[in-house]
Design an enzyme around this catalytic site. Sequence first.
Site, PDB file in Angstrom:
ATOM      1  N   HIS A  95       0.955  -1.272   0.041  1.00  0.00           N
ATOM      2  CA  HIS A  95      -0.044  -0.058  -0.084  1.00  0.00           C
ATOM      3  C   HIS A  95       0.926   1.134  -0.102  1.00  0.00           C
ATOM      4  O   HIS A  95       1.748   1.258   0.914  1.00  0.00           O
ATOM      5  CB  HIS A  95      -0.700  -0.151   1.336  1.00  0.00           C
ATOM      6  CG  HIS A  95      -1.926  -0.993   1.273  1.00  0.00           C
ATOM      7  ND1 HIS A  95      -1.662  -2.265   1.249  1.00  0.00           N
ATOM      8  CD2 HIS A  95      -3.515  -1.041   0.896  1.00  0.00           C
ATOM      9  CE1 HIS A  95      -2.978  -2.929   1.258  1.00  0.00           C
ATOM     10  NE2 HIS A  95      -3.881  -2.167   1.187  1.00  0.00           N
ATOM     11  N   ALA A 123       2.375   8.502   3.875  1.00  0.00           N
ATOM     12  CA  ALA A 123       2.619   9.891   3.026  1.00  0.00           C
ATOM     13  C   ALA A 123       3.705  10.726   3.116  1.00  0.00           C
ATOM     14  O   ALA A 123       4.519  10.577   4.443  1.00  0.00           O
ATOM     15  CB  ALA A 123       1.382  10.708   3.701  1.00  0.00           C
ATOM     16  N   ALA A 141       5.080   7.958   7.838  1.00  0.00           N
ATOM     17  CA  ALA A 141       5.006   9.064   7.269  1.00  0.00           C
ATOM     18  C   ALA A 141       6.075  10.147   7.232  1.00  0.00           C
ATOM     19  O   ALA A 141       6.852  10.134   8.627  1.00  0.00           O
ATOM     20  CB  ALA A 141       3.797  10.017   7.604  1.00  0.00           C
ATOM     21  N   THR A 146      17.110   5.358   3.506  1.00  0.00           N
ATOM     22  CA  THR A 146      18.628   5.448   2.704  1.00  0.00           C
ATOM     23  C   THR A 146      19.156   4.044   3.233  1.00  0.00           C
ATOM     24  O   THR A 146      20.444   3.739   2.569  1.00  0.00           O
ATOM     25  CB  THR A 146      19.244   6.377   2.827  1.00  0.00           C
ATOM     26  OG1 THR A 146      19.583   6.667   4.088  1.00  0.00           O
ATOM     27  CG2 THR A 146      18.696   7.769   2.310  1.00  0.00           C
ATOM     28  N   LYS A 147      18.690   3.272   3.913  1.00  0.00           N
ATOM     29  CA  LYS A 147      19.420   1.865   4.440  1.00  0.00           C
ATOM     30  C   LYS A 147      18.459   0.754   4.551  1.00  0.00           C
ATOM     31  O   LYS A 147      17.244   0.732   4.665  1.00  0.00           O
ATOM     32  CB  LYS A 147      20.132   1.990   5.623  1.00  0.00           C
ATOM     33  CG  LYS A 147      21.096   3.094   6.055  1.00  0.00           C
ATOM     34  CD  LYS A 147      21.456   3.476   7.492  1.00  0.00           C
ATOM     35  CE  LYS A 147      22.289   4.422   7.825  1.00  0.00           C
ATOM     36  NZ  LYS A 147      22.608   4.662   8.971  1.00  0.00           N
TER      37      LYS A 147
END
Length: 170
Positions: A95, A123, A141, A146-147
């Site tokens: 989702h 979001a 949200a 980045t890992k």
Amino acid sequence: MFNNIRKDLKMFPGNPLKHLLFTIEFQTILSYRIQYYLYKKPRPIRWLVMPIRLITHYLTGCQIHYQAQIEGGVRLVHAIGVIIGTNVKIGSGTHIFQNVTLGLRKLGAADDPQIGKNVVIYAGAVVAGKVSVGDNCVIGANSVVTKDIPANHMAVGSPMKLIKIVDKKQ
């Protein structure tokens, strides 16, 4: 293509015809499926991808690259401002909420993320770079990922913090 469309429709409860005709979220995924299908055809037919892509972007504000690999059964919960890059892979049951970006960490690198099955991306989240997100994960949200995220974990915040998701059945 049709098998994936059927799986996508199952993610939207209720009348399938209603979603086919009136639900922007489903129509955005359907547009991607058509683009992905046409891109694999010979060159004259392949050129139809660009006008379809432009129309979809204009109507929804979403940019889903036609070379992304999205399994059937993915749902855009709010199809506004979603960006999915060229080599992104997304598993079924995922989702994706509004204003999510899945793509490169830096220009010129072929390092798009791979999203597992049954992932929820809330979001404003950004998943950038050669990142692997395991199955059954949640990305909070406005989180910046980045890992790698192991399966059954939640990533929240920027910088990202991992929280183990406890299975209540155990």
